[in-house]
Design an enzyme around this catalytic site. Structure first.
Site, PDB file in Angstrom:
ATOM      1  N   ASP A 304      33.933  40.827  48.615  1.00 19.19           N
ATOM      2  CA  ASP A 304      34.424  42.209  48.632  1.00 19.19           C
ATOM      3  C   ASP A 304      33.268  43.114  48.982  1.00 19.19           C
ATOM      4  O   ASP A 304      32.108  42.739  48.799  1.00 19.19           O
ATOM      5  CB  ASP A 304      34.869  42.608  47.223  1.00 19.19           C
ATOM      6  CG  ASP A 304      36.264  42.134  46.916  1.00 19.19           C
ATOM      7  OD1 ASP A 304      37.011  41.888  47.854  1.00 19.19           O
ATOM      8  OD2 ASP A 304      36.573  42.022  45.719  1.00 19.19           O
ATOM      9  N   ASP A 589      38.861  41.032  42.707  1.00 19.89           N
ATOM     10  CA  ASP A 589      38.864  41.763  41.446  1.00 19.89           C
ATOM     11  C   ASP A 589      40.273  42.154  41.014  1.00 19.89           C
ATOM     12  O   ASP A 589      40.574  42.269  39.847  1.00 19.89           O
ATOM     13  CB  ASP A 589      37.950  43.003  41.530  1.00 19.89           C
ATOM     14  CG  ASP A 589      38.157  43.794  42.803  1.00 19.89           C
ATOM     15  OD1 ASP A 589      39.169  43.541  43.494  1.00 19.89           O
ATOM     16  OD2 ASP A 589      37.322  44.664  43.113  1.00 19.89           O
ATOM     17  N   ASP A 593      44.580  39.327  43.726  1.00 17.32           N
ATOM     18  CA  ASP A 593      43.593  38.418  44.280  1.00 17.32           C
ATOM     19  C   ASP A 593      43.663  37.024  43.665  1.00 17.32           C
ATOM     20  O   ASP A 593      43.055  36.089  44.178  1.00 17.32           O
ATOM     21  CB  ASP A 593      42.167  38.970  44.057  1.00 17.32           C
ATOM     22  CG  ASP A 593      41.876  40.144  44.967  1.00 17.32           C
ATOM     23  OD1 ASP A 593      42.496  40.215  46.036  1.00 17.32           O
ATOM     24  OD2 ASP A 593      41.047  40.996  44.597  1.00 17.32           O
ATOM     25  N   ASN A 683      14.450   0.953  26.869  1.00 14.18           N
ATOM     26  CA  ASN A 683      15.699   1.701  27.041  1.00 14.18           C
ATOM     27  C   ASN A 683      15.643   3.026  26.295  1.00 14.18           C
ATOM     28  O   ASN A 683      16.052   4.074  26.794  1.00 14.18           O
ATOM     29  CB  ASN A 683      16.853   0.844  26.505  1.00 14.18           C
ATOM     30  CG  ASN A 683      18.195   1.406  26.911  1.00 14.18           C
ATOM     31  OD1 ASN A 683      18.334   1.939  28.008  1.00 14.18           O
ATOM     32  ND2 ASN A 683      19.172   1.301  26.035  1.00 14.18           N
ATOM     33  N   ASP A 687      14.059   5.569  29.132  1.00 15.12           N
ATOM     34  CA  ASP A 687      15.305   5.963  29.796  1.00 15.12           C
ATOM     35  C   ASP A 687      15.614   7.410  29.488  1.00 15.12           C
ATOM     36  O   ASP A 687      15.495   8.279  30.321  1.00 15.12           O
ATOM     37  CB  ASP A 687      16.466   5.110  29.289  1.00 15.12           C
ATOM     38  CG  ASP A 687      16.825   4.042  30.288  1.00 15.12           C
ATOM     39  OD1 ASP A 687      15.946   3.697  31.080  1.00 15.12           O
ATOM     40  OD2 ASP A 687      17.973   3.571  30.261  1.00 15.12           O
TER      41      ASP A 687
HETATM   42  P1  ATP Z   1      37.023  45.926  48.375  1.00 17.01           P
HETATM   43  O1  ATP Z   1      38.208  45.115  48.740  1.00 17.01           O
HETATM   44  O2  ATP Z   1      35.818  45.609  49.149  1.00 17.01           O
HETATM   45  O3  ATP Z   1      36.764  46.033  46.922  1.00 17.01           O
HETATM   46  P2  ATP Z   1      38.190  48.497  48.385  1.00 17.01           P
HETATM   47  O4  ATP Z   1      37.884  48.741  46.974  1.00 17.01           O
HETATM   48  O5  ATP Z   1      37.965  49.605  49.327  1.00 17.01           O
HETATM   49  O6  ATP Z   1      37.357  47.351  48.968  1.00 17.01           O
HETATM   50  P3  ATP Z   1      40.927  48.518  47.770  1.00 17.01           P
HETATM   51  O7  ATP Z   1      40.609  48.814  46.379  1.00 17.01           O
HETATM   52  O8  ATP Z   1      42.000  47.540  48.121  1.00 17.01           O
HETATM   53  O9  ATP Z   1      39.678  47.993  48.524  1.00 17.01           O
HETATM   54  O10 ATP Z   1      41.223  49.909  48.480  1.00 17.01           O
HETATM   55  C1  ATP Z   1      41.784  49.989  49.761  1.00 17.01           C
HETATM   56  C2  ATP Z   1      41.950  51.421  50.160  1.00 17.01           C
HETATM   57  O11 ATP Z   1      42.850  52.058  49.262  1.00 17.01           O
HETATM   58  C3  ATP Z   1      40.667  52.233  50.092  1.00 17.01           C
HETATM   59  O12 ATP Z   1      40.012  52.258  51.316  1.00 17.01           O
HETATM   60  C4  ATP Z   1      41.151  53.613  49.731  1.00 17.01           C
HETATM   61  O13 ATP Z   1      41.472  54.340  50.895  1.00 17.01           O
HETATM   62  C5  ATP Z   1      42.427  53.357  48.967  1.00 17.01           C
HETATM   63  N1  ATP Z   1      42.184  53.426  47.522  1.00 17.01           N
HETATM   64  C6  ATP Z   1      41.268  52.780  46.811  1.00 17.01           C
HETATM   65  N2  ATP Z   1      41.336  53.074  45.512  1.00 17.01           N
HETATM   66  C7  ATP Z   1      42.363  53.927  45.380  1.00 17.01           C
HETATM   67  C8  ATP Z   1      42.970  54.594  44.281  1.00 17.01           C
HETATM   68  N3  ATP Z   1      42.535  54.422  43.036  1.00 17.01           N
HETATM   69  N4  ATP Z   1      43.993  55.419  44.538  1.00 17.01           N
HETATM   70  C9  ATP Z   1      44.447  55.584  45.785  1.00 17.01           C
HETATM   71  N5  ATP Z   1      43.941  54.988  46.847  1.00 17.01           N
HETATM   72  C10 ATP Z   1      42.906  54.172  46.680  1.00 17.01           C
END
Ligand code: ATP
Length: 848
Positions: A304, A589, A593, A683, A687
């Site tokens: 990630d 995370d 996943d 032994n 050993d």
């Molecule tokens: P990684 O997968 O590397 O952890 P990430 O944290 O950016 O990356 P996601 O958490 O899946 O991946 O977020 C994807 C997208 O969703 C982000 O680019 C953002 O635009 C949007 N996003 C992330 N967190 C939130 C949230 N709490 N509320 C609304 N939109 C969010």
């Protein structure tokens, strides 16, 4: 809701929220178990019989040696168990409760009756309870009911006595929250929970043996049979040549005990358990022991971005409202739309920050931290506009929505990825004006997004709409929105990421970034830390959707950054690399996943930000969420494997040397070179101790200069067995030389004394040979393992005492050596050590 005071009292009354473990074996039982080996029993019987027939000393010594061996074995078992248990404690789950009116995170074992627990997607339900609030909660209760589909929960009352699966207004300990949020009041904890009632069934799930242990067990079995056949033949030959059957029998059994490497798989357990302790100290907690072996073969790390490669310490950099970019320090809540964006960003937000303790997603914490800085605490705004309904964020949809009442109107606020949100917006607010969103507007917003992203910034878009009435929000409501603005956030790469990536590449491991974030942001960060060289190595997850598995296998080769990835894409990417014969490590995370973590050979969960569900599915948990820790864990994994290999090499080559000496004597029609006591002494002393010491060899970063270990390569491959054979031959040769010299000079007792001394000393010195495939003499490495030096000194002192002190001689069936004879013993042992060192040197020159 309880107060801390009440919670403490409840804990005293009801105990901790934990499942009591099955009965543990007592130390005495463990000690007795050390004797359950068939050969050891035979040996004791043989010793007792030979004692009755007059050889009391031998019987006594055999008994003492076997007892010491058993004590050593018991201590090792207990130590290994303790260290594995403390590992388990380290990855103990946590829960969120509301006490004294505040949300707090506590270890799940401290949850007690009456607590108000808050769960959201990704959490594990820590106790049984009845729902107080519920927002689209779905729970996977398969561990309890066997039903694999998640159960939708609600506050609706359920009939008394309904089946567990139908009690939809209650949640049960061990359930995994797959969607939504809820709070519940705890009604049962620990063994009183539904899962506690069937805990007896769960306890039987024992730690499986690792593939390495299984292959060693298999090898050990085959080797044992060969040794038993050999010993049987030897017994026959000795009797035919006129030896006393009882003596011959005792000798054959002692030889079998000494030569059969019964410690093979327990060495693995010991080295693994100590190794995993070290890894835990270095922030990698192993949840499945098999993973340690796999780590050495990892050739792909899919990681990630947010929090793993970056610091996950987000700070707001800019607002984009009223079509202009406003740097954070210039944001003013005097202006209506900037104030609105700030408020909405704190309402459509589940994080909290109390006295500097941040709970929740760092993306969201960044938003409330900005509020704090501008003198607008999130708590105040949330109190003023209580949440009516919500659709939680999920990384597939990349949106989150909430609704609240504002000036008699019900307002829905949506935040999420810019591209997704723009698709759903139909109008835009600029100043007080709300007008339809044109193509031109969209391009302008996208251009701004692109500019932010190029600088590696993470961008969230905000929109809202007025609802006709108060209602439970559904996914259909996330349309026809009014675009309000963008917020960009900085999440700098971790300082150590760059170096870790470099190290990975040097070690033949390909690092790949897989992120839900925007492609341009991801590529900018990936470039900074060295994962990506050319822009063409970045793609969006969606492009793989139309590919067949074969096409994907071709495609993955040229890609090092996947952006806007959904959990399904992750699984396909892992599988594609696996099909190409790679061992893949994948981080994750979120709750979604879990399948990808299970599919990966080494699923890695995040200890700080990761959901309980992902931790549950992972083989390894990083307590610092750091990419560099994965690389360190691989280094540790490779070292552990190397140590196990060296320790086994030591055991097998030494045993082989002893057998060769006996074989030579019997073929050459000479007396047997050892008394049974000698074999047992060897032994015990030569050993176990050096073998364990070799297992604890200090780790070196040298292992990272090699390529990953080929998949499926057995530890006992041809080259390894040849090495064992050659070293055994040299040790056996030195022993025979000493034996022949002794035989010529003073007869069979002197011969066997010198053979015994030489074999002992050669094996002790051989410990140093097994430290490395390179010669270690005259290097610093020679002295870097204090355990090995200790084992060597102790062994040398004891054997020298046996050879020199007349009181010990009848017991150990030896005769006093003159200084010259002792010199020959030492000389032969030194000769075997130097011989093996020289051989290693020669091999290095020619193999290079
Ligand atoms: P990684 O997968 O590397 O952890 P990430 O944290 O950016 O990356 P996601 O958490 O899946 O991946 O977020 C994807 C997208 O969703 C982000 O680019 C953002 O635009 C949007 N996003 C992330 N967190 C939130 C949230 N709490 N509320 C609304 N939109 C969010």
């Amino acid at each position: 809701m309880l107060t801390s005071e009440q919670a403490k009292r409840h804990q005293e009354t009801y105990g901790f929220n934990e499942l009591t473990e099955g009965k543990k074996k007592s130390t005495f039982v463990l000690f007795l178990e050390q004797f359950k080996d068939f050969l050891v029993i035979i040996l004791i019987l043989a010793a007792i019989i030979s004692g009755f027939l007059g050889d009391m000393e031998s019987a006594a010594v055999i008994f003492v040696v076997i007892t010491i061996n058993a004590i050593l074995g018991t201590v090792q078992t207990i130590k290994a168990e303790q260290s594995l248990n403390s590992l388990k404690q380290l990855s103990a789950p946590e829960a969120k409760v509301r006490r004294d009116g505040h949300l707090m995170q506590i270890p799940s074992r401290e949850v007690t009756i009456g607590d108000e627990v808050i769960v959201e997607a990704g959490d594990m339900v820590p106790a049984d309870g009845k729902l107080l609030t519920c927002a689209s909660l779905k729970v996977d209760e398969s561990a309890l009911t066997g039903e694999s589909l998640s159960v939708e929960k609600s506050l609706d009352e359920v009939e008394e006595g309904a089946a567990l699966g139908d009690q939809t207004n209650r949640v049960f300990s061990g359930g995994l929250v797959t969607y939504g949020r809820a709070s519940f009041e705890v009604t049962a904890i620990g063994m009183q929970t539904e899962v506690g009632k069937i805990a007896g069934l769960l306890e039987s799930t024992k730690e499986k043996r690792t593939p390495l242990q299984m292959s060693l067990d298999d090898f050990g079995r085959k080797l044992s049979i060969a040794i038993l056949v050999f010993c049987g033949l030897l017994f026959g030959v000795m009797v035919v040549r006129g030896g006393r059957p009882m003596d011959a029998f005792l000798f054959a059994v002692a030889l079998a005990v000494a030569a059969i490497p019964e410690a093979l798989s327990s060495i693995v357990t010991i080295v693994l358990s100590f190794g995993t302790q070290k890894m835990a100290k270095e922030h990698a907690i192993i949840r499945k022991l098999q993973a340690v072996e796999g780590l050495g073969s990892v050739s792909i790390i899919c990681s990630d971005k947010t929090g793993t490669l970056t610091q996950n310490k987000m700070t707001v950099e800019d607002y984009y409202v009223n079509e202009i970019r406003i740097p954070a320090e210039k944001i003013s809540i005097e202006e209506e739309n900037q104030k609105k964006l700030l408020w909405y960003s704190m309402l459509c937000n589940d994080s909290s920050n109390r006295n500097g303790k941040e709970i929740g997603d760092p993306t969201e914490t960044a938003l409330i931290n900005l509020g704090d800085r501008l003198g607008v605490p999130a708590a105040r705004i949330r109190q003023q506009f209580p949440r009516l309904s919500e659709i939680p964020f999920d990384s597939d949809r990349k949106l989150m929505s909430v609704s609240h009442r504002e000036d008699e109107k019900v307002v829905m606020v949506v935040k999420g990825a810019v591209d997704v949100l723009l698709h759903r917006a139909v109008s835009i607010q600029v100043g007080t004006d709300i007008r339809p969103l044109t193509e031109e507007d969209k391009q302008k917003i996208e251009a701004q997004n692109e500019e932010f992203s190029k600088n590696g910034l993470r961008v969230l878009a905000f929109a809202y709409k007025t609802l006709k009435e108060e209602k439970d929000l559904t996914l259909q409501d996330e349309t026809e929105l009014t675009f309000l603005g963008l917020i960009s956030m900085m999440d700098p790469p971790r300082e150590e990421s760059r170096q870790a990536v470099e190290e990975c590449i040097r070690a033949g491991i390909k690092p790949i970034m897989i992120t839900g974030d925007h492609k341009v942001t991801a590529a900018a960060i990936a470039k900074r830390i060295g994962i990506l060289k050319e822009e063409s190595e970045a793609c969006e997850g969606a492009v793989i959707e139309t590919m067949t598995d074969e096409e994907l296998q071709e495609f993955v080769e040229g890609i090092s950054v996947y952006a806007r990835v959904s959990p399904e894409h992750k699984i396909r990417i892992v599988r594609a690399w696996q099909e190409k014969g790679n061992i893949v490590s994948m981080t994750g995370d979120g709750v979604n996943d879990a399948p990808a973590l299970k599919q990966a050979n080494i699923g890695v969960a995040m200890g700080i930000t990761g959901s309980e569900v992902s931790k549950d599915a992972a083989a390894m948990v990083l307590t610092d969420d750091n990419f560099a820790t994965i690389v360190k864990a691989i280094e540790n994994g490779r070292n552990i494997y190397r140590n196990i290999k060296q320790s086994i090499q030591f055991l097998l080559s030494g045993n082989f040397g002893a057998i060769l000496a006996v074989l030579y004597a019997s073929v050459a029609n000479l007396p047997v070179p050892f008394a049974p006591v000698h074999l047992l002494f060897i032994n015990l002393l030569t050993d176990s101790l050096p073998a364990i010491a070799l297992g604890l060899e200090p780790h070196t970063s040298e292992v990272m200069q090699e390529k990953p270990r080929p998949v499926g390569q057995s530890i006992l491959n041809g080259a390894y067995l040849r090495r064992i054979g050659t070293e055994g031959l040299i040790i056996g040769g030195a022993t025979v030389a000493a034996f022949l010299l002794g035989l010529r000079e003073g007869g069979s007792l002197l011969g066997s004394t010198m053979a015994f001394g030489t074999l002992c000393m050669s094996r002790l010195a051989h410990g140093f040979n097994c430290k490395s495939e390179k010669p270690v003499l005259f290097t610093k490495m020679f002295f870097n393992n204090l355990f090995l030096i200790g084992a060597f000194l102790l062994g040398t002192a004891l054997i020298t005492a046996v050879l020199l002190l007349p009181v010990l001689q009848p017991i150990f069936k030896v005769q006093t050596l003159t200084p010259g004879q002792l010199g020959i013993v030492y000389g032969c042992a030194l000769g075997s050590f130097l011989g093996i060192q020289v051989l290693k040197g020669i091999k290095r020159i020619f193999v290079k």
